[in-house]
Design an enzyme around this catalytic site. Structure first.
Site, PDB file in Angstrom:
ATOM      1  N   GLY A 208      47.600  40.650  30.318  1.00  0.00           N
ATOM      2  CA  GLY A 208      47.915  39.310  30.788  1.00  0.00           C
ATOM      3  C   GLY A 208      48.515  38.399  29.724  1.00  0.00           C
ATOM      4  O   GLY A 208      49.091  37.366  30.054  1.00  0.00           O
ATOM      5  N   LYS A 215      50.039  36.726  34.839  1.00  0.00           N
ATOM      6  CA  LYS A 215      49.254  35.506  34.781  1.00  0.00           C
ATOM      7  C   LYS A 215      50.117  34.308  34.379  1.00  0.00           C
ATOM      8  O   LYS A 215      49.938  33.196  34.876  1.00  0.00           O
ATOM      9  CB  LYS A 215      48.058  35.677  33.825  1.00  0.00           C
ATOM     10  CG  LYS A 215      47.029  36.714  34.319  1.00  0.00           C
ATOM     11  CD  LYS A 215      46.754  36.535  35.751  1.00  0.00           C
ATOM     12  CE  LYS A 215      45.585  37.199  36.430  1.00  0.00           C
ATOM     13  NZ  LYS A 215      44.998  38.420  36.140  1.00  0.00           N
ATOM     14  N   ASN A 263      38.905  46.442  43.640  1.00  0.00           N
ATOM     15  CA  ASN A 263      38.013  47.264  44.462  1.00  0.00           C
ATOM     16  C   ASN A 263      38.012  46.811  45.916  1.00  0.00           C
ATOM     17  O   ASN A 263      38.103  47.625  46.831  1.00  0.00           O
ATOM     18  CB  ASN A 263      36.587  47.228  43.901  1.00  0.00           C
ATOM     19  CG  ASN A 263      36.417  48.208  42.749  1.00  0.00           C
ATOM     20  OD1 ASN A 263      36.082  49.360  42.958  1.00  0.00           O
ATOM     21  ND2 ASN A 263      36.681  47.762  41.534  1.00  0.00           N
ATOM     22  N   ASP A 284      45.676  41.180  43.019  1.00  0.00           N
ATOM     23  CA  ASP A 284      45.390  40.206  41.956  1.00  0.00           C
ATOM     24  C   ASP A 284      45.975  38.817  42.215  1.00  0.00           C
ATOM     25  O   ASP A 284      45.372  37.831  41.825  1.00  0.00           O
ATOM     26  CB  ASP A 284      45.918  40.737  40.617  1.00  0.00           C
ATOM     27  CG  ASP A 284      45.286  40.051  39.403  1.00  0.00           C
ATOM     28  OD1 ASP A 284      44.047  39.929  39.357  1.00  0.00           O
ATOM     29  OD2 ASP A 284      46.030  39.627  38.502  1.00  0.00           O
ATOM     30  N   ARG A 376      42.461  49.582  31.060  1.00  0.00           N
ATOM     31  CA  ARG A 376      43.227  49.312  32.287  1.00  0.00           C
ATOM     32  C   ARG A 376      44.141  50.467  32.658  1.00  0.00           C
ATOM     33  O   ARG A 376      44.576  51.237  31.807  1.00  0.00           O
ATOM     34  CB  ARG A 376      44.103  48.073  32.071  1.00  0.00           C
ATOM     35  CG  ARG A 376      43.322  46.795  31.793  1.00  0.00           C
ATOM     36  CD  ARG A 376      43.173  45.937  33.016  1.00  0.00           C
ATOM     37  NE  ARG A 376      42.110  44.955  32.878  1.00  0.00           N
ATOM     38  CZ  ARG A 376      41.784  44.102  33.859  1.00  0.00           C
ATOM     39  NH1 ARG A 376      42.438  44.116  35.006  1.00  0.00           N
ATOM     40  NH2 ARG A 376      40.795  43.250  33.688  1.00  0.00           N
ATOM     41  N   GLY A 501      32.502  50.086  49.215  1.00  0.00           N
ATOM     42  CA  GLY A 501      32.883  50.343  50.611  1.00  0.00           C
ATOM     43  C   GLY A 501      32.014  49.592  51.603  1.00  0.00           C
ATOM     44  O   GLY A 501      32.475  49.164  52.677  1.00  0.00           O
ATOM     45  N   ASN A 503      31.041  46.715  51.470  1.00  0.00           N
ATOM     46  CA  ASN A 503      31.502  45.337  51.658  1.00  0.00           C
ATOM     47  C   ASN A 503      32.261  45.179  52.976  1.00  0.00           C
ATOM     48  O   ASN A 503      32.495  44.061  53.439  1.00  0.00           O
ATOM     49  CB  ASN A 503      32.372  44.890  50.477  1.00  0.00           C
ATOM     50  CG  ASN A 503      31.572  44.809  49.184  1.00  0.00           C
ATOM     51  OD1 ASN A 503      30.353  44.606  49.221  1.00  0.00           O
ATOM     52  ND2 ASN A 503      32.223  44.986  48.047  1.00  0.00           N
TER      53      ASN A 503
HETATM   54  P1  GTP Z   1      40.887  41.718  37.227  1.00  0.00           P
HETATM   55  O1  GTP Z   1      41.890  42.817  37.310  1.00  0.00           O
HETATM   56  O2  GTP Z   1      40.374  41.483  35.851  1.00  0.00           O
HETATM   57  O3  GTP Z   1      41.379  40.444  37.844  1.00  0.00           O
HETATM   58  O4  GTP Z   1      39.547  42.221  38.000  1.00  0.00           O
HETATM   59  P2  GTP Z   1      39.214  42.480  39.529  1.00  0.00           P
HETATM   60  O5  GTP Z   1      38.770  41.214  40.144  1.00  0.00           O
HETATM   61  O6  GTP Z   1      40.311  43.213  40.195  1.00  0.00           O
HETATM   62  O7  GTP Z   1      37.904  43.414  39.444  1.00  0.00           O
HETATM   63  P3  GTP Z   1      37.712  44.986  39.727  1.00  0.00           P
HETATM   64  O8  GTP Z   1      37.923  45.331  41.167  1.00  0.00           O
HETATM   65  O9  GTP Z   1      38.520  45.728  38.740  1.00  0.00           O
HETATM   66  O10 GTP Z   1      36.158  45.154  39.430  1.00  0.00           O
HETATM   67  C1  GTP Z   1      35.598  44.790  38.206  1.00  0.00           C
HETATM   68  C2  GTP Z   1      34.225  45.368  38.041  1.00  0.00           C
HETATM   69  O11 GTP Z   1      33.381  44.963  39.118  1.00  0.00           O
HETATM   70  C3  GTP Z   1      34.189  46.874  38.015  1.00  0.00           C
HETATM   71  O12 GTP Z   1      33.305  47.270  36.992  1.00  0.00           O
HETATM   72  C4  GTP Z   1      33.636  47.265  39.341  1.00  0.00           C
HETATM   73  O13 GTP Z   1      32.947  48.475  39.286  1.00  0.00           O
HETATM   74  C5  GTP Z   1      32.738  46.095  39.679  1.00  0.00           C
HETATM   75  N1  GTP Z   1      32.641  45.902  41.147  1.00  0.00           N
HETATM   76  C6  GTP Z   1      33.671  45.768  42.019  1.00  0.00           C
HETATM   77  N2  GTP Z   1      33.224  45.640  43.279  1.00  0.00           N
HETATM   78  C7  GTP Z   1      31.874  45.680  43.220  1.00  0.00           C
HETATM   79  C8  GTP Z   1      30.826  45.574  44.200  1.00  0.00           C
HETATM   80  O14 GTP Z   1      31.059  45.431  45.394  1.00  0.00           O
HETATM   81  N3  GTP Z   1      29.542  45.645  43.734  1.00  0.00           N
HETATM   82  C9  GTP Z   1      29.264  45.802  42.406  1.00  0.00           C
HETATM   83  N4  GTP Z   1      27.975  45.859  42.044  1.00  0.00           N
HETATM   84  N5  GTP Z   1      30.215  45.916  41.463  1.00  0.00           N
HETATM   85  C10 GTP Z   1      31.501  45.840  41.856  1.00  0.00           C
HETATM   86  C1  SPV Z   2      42.633  39.318  34.704  1.00  0.00           C
HETATM   87  O1  SPV Z   2      42.114  39.130  33.595  1.00  0.00           O
HETATM   88  O2  SPV Z   2      42.393  38.571  35.690  1.00  0.00           O
HETATM   89  C2  SPV Z   2      43.531  40.470  34.902  1.00  0.00           C
HETATM   90  C3  SPV Z   2      43.891  41.271  33.732  1.00  0.00           C
HETATM   91  O3  SPV Z   2      43.980  40.714  36.007  1.00  0.00           O
HETATM   92  S1  SPV Z   2      45.144  40.546  32.787  1.00  0.00           S
HETATM   93  O4  SPV Z   2      46.430  41.086  33.241  1.00  0.00           O
HETATM   94  O5  SPV Z   2      44.924  40.912  31.394  1.00  0.00           O
HETATM   95  O6  SPV Z   2      45.142  39.116  32.988  1.00  0.00           O
HETATM   96 MN    MN Z   3      43.145  39.251  37.564  1.00  0.00          MN
END
Ligand code: GTP
Ligand code: SPV
Ligand code: MN
Length: 591
Positions: A208, A215, A263, A284, A376, A501, A503
């Site tokens: 980012g 971002k 996720n 995102d 990543r 899942g 969710n």
């Molecule tokens: P950025 O790319 O940084 O914006 O993150 P994001 O919001 O896309 O988060 P991401 O889906 O990569 O999940 C981040 C962390 O949260 C991971 O370690 C996942 O395993 C955890 N996580 C995601 N969904 C769930 C959930 O439903 N329950 C739990 N307990 N953990 C979750």
């Molecule tokens: C975040 O931090 O919300 C991301 C990863 O999606 S980055 O591209 O480093 O901002």
């Molecule tokens: Mn993000």
């Protein structure tokens, strides 16, 4: 391929030529490489990155088209303390942003960039944020001395000639300049000049901080332009829920960094949801604008996913596991001797021996993690087996629900629905979340992160709330607004909700509410699922009792919570819309 001859295909756009020339004069690169986005170019740049040692070629039989990159150990996440919004006045940037006067910042950064590309190549990376031909789409050009950035931008954006096609002979494009310098945290600045539609990023080569379309343009500059032009640039995933009858409902959700957007955008409904499908539009960022039909329409400006790797496995995110088997760049995961990769939470057990994200020998006995917590993958969206066909539609998709959510071990229930738009804005504005590894700094501290935009809002946060409230007038059929928390824990520190899942159960209630076919009870925070319309069948070790715990509201916790809301409100008080104060009073009186 001879670099000097590249660029001859470029119909000379005087504004582009002039600007690139001026920056080249400043940075003094030995060579200029004009990216065209072709397959031949990808092959050439990849080969070159491997030769330069920037990428490691992974086993091409097991992981075709996949490469491995390690960033500098001091450069593994976004750096909020080095991120600046250089609006004309400090007040425009607001107290939640770092600010320096544009002139002072230009002077400082131009001095750092002076001659910074001597002996190096400057890549001219033209790109689109959004599908070609969409009224929401923006053109950017990033000048970078990082071949890793050039290759990653090709995944994350629609990169190459297509951008010049959209630009034509216009001069309206985001001007992004990125110089790695010596990757020194002391000389690291991510500076935004919203009134000039310009970005300068120096001293980093990570995510980012340097993929300037993401971002920097899509959120910080985007939010600024959105206020001016009447739309919303948000840190939101977009997904489409398809019922067995083929009815599609689109939902956008804002969770802070590393709190589950990727996720959630890719969830696979559990077996009892036979015939239901979830399609990914984006994971995102969402750009949303009221359409002529009175609904709110959204596009995903990106064309790839820069997703957090740790915890990704065939149970938590099977679609992601499928899509990262080919044509993916992995950054800061562990490298196995057989030319494949591994991370904490992988399906495979820890390898007997590998190289960790720093390149040091690692064994299961090692105390440190093998993969960095913010490691990543960068993978093109076309790799996603559940990519929504609408992801490339210039029109975008109509949004029926907006979901806010944070990472909270206590206080916040699993799900509730806001009473109306203004209440929903308040729910988003008061969101809190535990900090994560996605940004440099402490991990696990609750902080206010309004709409998951604290690090990404390109102007005064109070004005941002006002813009959100004002959007209501422009949207005849506003999306319903919800709050979710997948992360509530019991007294032993175990997650109460299985997540991932599962969710889908929450999502189904949300969709059914939007469609007017699920009932709800009125509770102090908002509408909550009625006793018969939230399906917990087939959840192992889960009872109505657990659900009650997940949904419970503790009044002492909420007293603290509201005091904590006030800390943010006090900080931005001079720009805080009074609607936020009224909503606070209503909440207090309901509690
Ligand atoms: P950025 O790319 O940084 O914006 O993150 P994001 O919001 O896309 O988060 P991401 O889906 O990569 O999940 C981040 C962390 O949260 C991971 O370690 C996942 O395993 C955890 N996580 C995601 N969904 C769930 C959930 O439903 N329950 C739990 N307990 N953990 C979750
Ligand atoms: C975040 O931090 O919300 C991301 C990863 O999606 S980055 O591209 O480093 O901002
Ligand atoms: Mn993000």
């Amino acid at each position: 391929m001879n670099e000097q001859t590249l660029g001859h295909w470029l119909a000379p756009n005087p504004a582009v030529m002039q600007w690139v020339e001026a920056q080249a004069k400043l940075c003094a690169p030995d060579r200029i490489f004009w990216c065209d986005g072709s397959a031949a170019e990808k092959e050439y740049l990849t080969e070159r990155a491997v030769t330069e040692g920037v990428l490691v070629r992974l086993d091409q039989k097991k992981l075709p088209g996949c490469y491995y990159h390690r960033s500098n150990a001091n450069d593994v996440a976004r750096v909020e303390q080095c991120t600046y919004i250089c609006t004309e006045t400090e007040e425009d940037a607001g107290p939640t942003n770092n600010w320096l006067a544009p002139k002072a910042m230009y002077t400082k950064l131009r001095a750092l960039c002076d001659g910074a590309m001597r002996g190096r190549t400057m890549y001219v990376v033209p790109y689109l944020m959004g599908p070609l031909g969409s009224p929401l789409t923006k053109v950017g050009i990033e000048l970078t001395d990082s071949i890793y950035v050039a290759l990653s931008m090709r995944i994350m954006t629609r990169m190459g000639r297509v951008a010049y096609e959209q630009l034509g002979d216009g001069a309206e494009f985001n001007r992004g300049l990125h110089c790695m310098l010596d990757i020194n945290p002391e000389r690291r600045y991510i500076a935004h000049f919203p009134q000039d539609n310009a970005i300068i990023s120096v001293g980093s080569n990570y995510g980012g901080n340097v993929l300037l379309g993401k971002k920097c343009l899509a959120l910080r500059i985007g939010s600024y332009l959105g206020r001016r032009e009447g739309w919303l640039a948000e840190h939101m995933l977009i997904l489409g829920v398809e019922s067995p009858e083929g009815e599609k409902t689109f939902v956008a959700a804002a969770f802070p960094s590393s709190c589950g957007k990727t996720n959630f955008a890719m969830i696979v409904p559990p077996p009892q949801f036979k015939g239901w499908k979830v399609w990914t539009v984006g994971d995102d960022i969402a750009w949303m604008k009221p359409g002529p039909d009175g609904r709110l329409w959204a596009i995903n400006p990106e064309s790839g996913y820069f997703g957090a790797v740790p915890g990704t496995n065939s149970k938590s995110n099977p679609n992601a596991m499928t899509m990262i088997q080919h044509d993916t760049i992995f950054t800061n995961v562990a490298l196995k001797p057989d030319g494949t990769v591994w991370w904490e939470g992988h399906d495979d057990p820890p390898p007997a021996e590998c190289l960790d994200w720093r390149g040091n020998k690692w064994t299961p006995e090692s105390k440190e993690k093998a993969a960095h917590p913010n490691s990543r993958f960068a993978t093109p969206m076309i790799n996603n087996p559940m990519l929504a066909p609408e992801a490339d539609d210039p029109k975008g998709v109509p949004i029926s629900a907006i979901i806010f959510g944070g990472r909270r071990a206590d206080t916040l229930p699993l799900v509730y629905q806001a009473f109306n738009w203004i209440h929903g804005v308040y729910v988003g504005a008061t969101m809190g979340s535990e900090t994560t590894a996605a940004a440099v700094g402490g991990v696990g501290q609750v902080r206010r992160d309004p709409m998951a935009m604290l690090p990404f809002c390109g102007y005064n946060m109070g004005d941002y709330f006002r813009h959100w409230i004002g959007m209501r007038k422009k949207i005849k059929f506003p999306p319903r607004i919800y709050y979710v928390n997948w992360f509530r824990k019991d007294a032993e520190g175990k997650y109460l909700w299985p997540g991932f899942g599962e969710n889908m159960r929450v999502l189904k209630w949300i969709v059914d509410r939007c469609r007017g076919r699920a009932d709800a009870d009125e509770a102090p925070l908002g509408w909550v699922p009625g006793p018969h319309c939230f399906d917990i069948n087939g959840l192992p070790n889960f009872s109505r009792d657990t659900l009650a715990k997940l949904q419970s509201i503790n009044y002492e916790d909420w007293r603290r919570e509201i005091i904590s809301h006030d800390e943010l409100f006090m900080k931005i008080y001079s720009h805080l819309p009074k609607e936020m104060i009224f909503q606070r009073e209503l909440l207090v009186s309901r509690l």
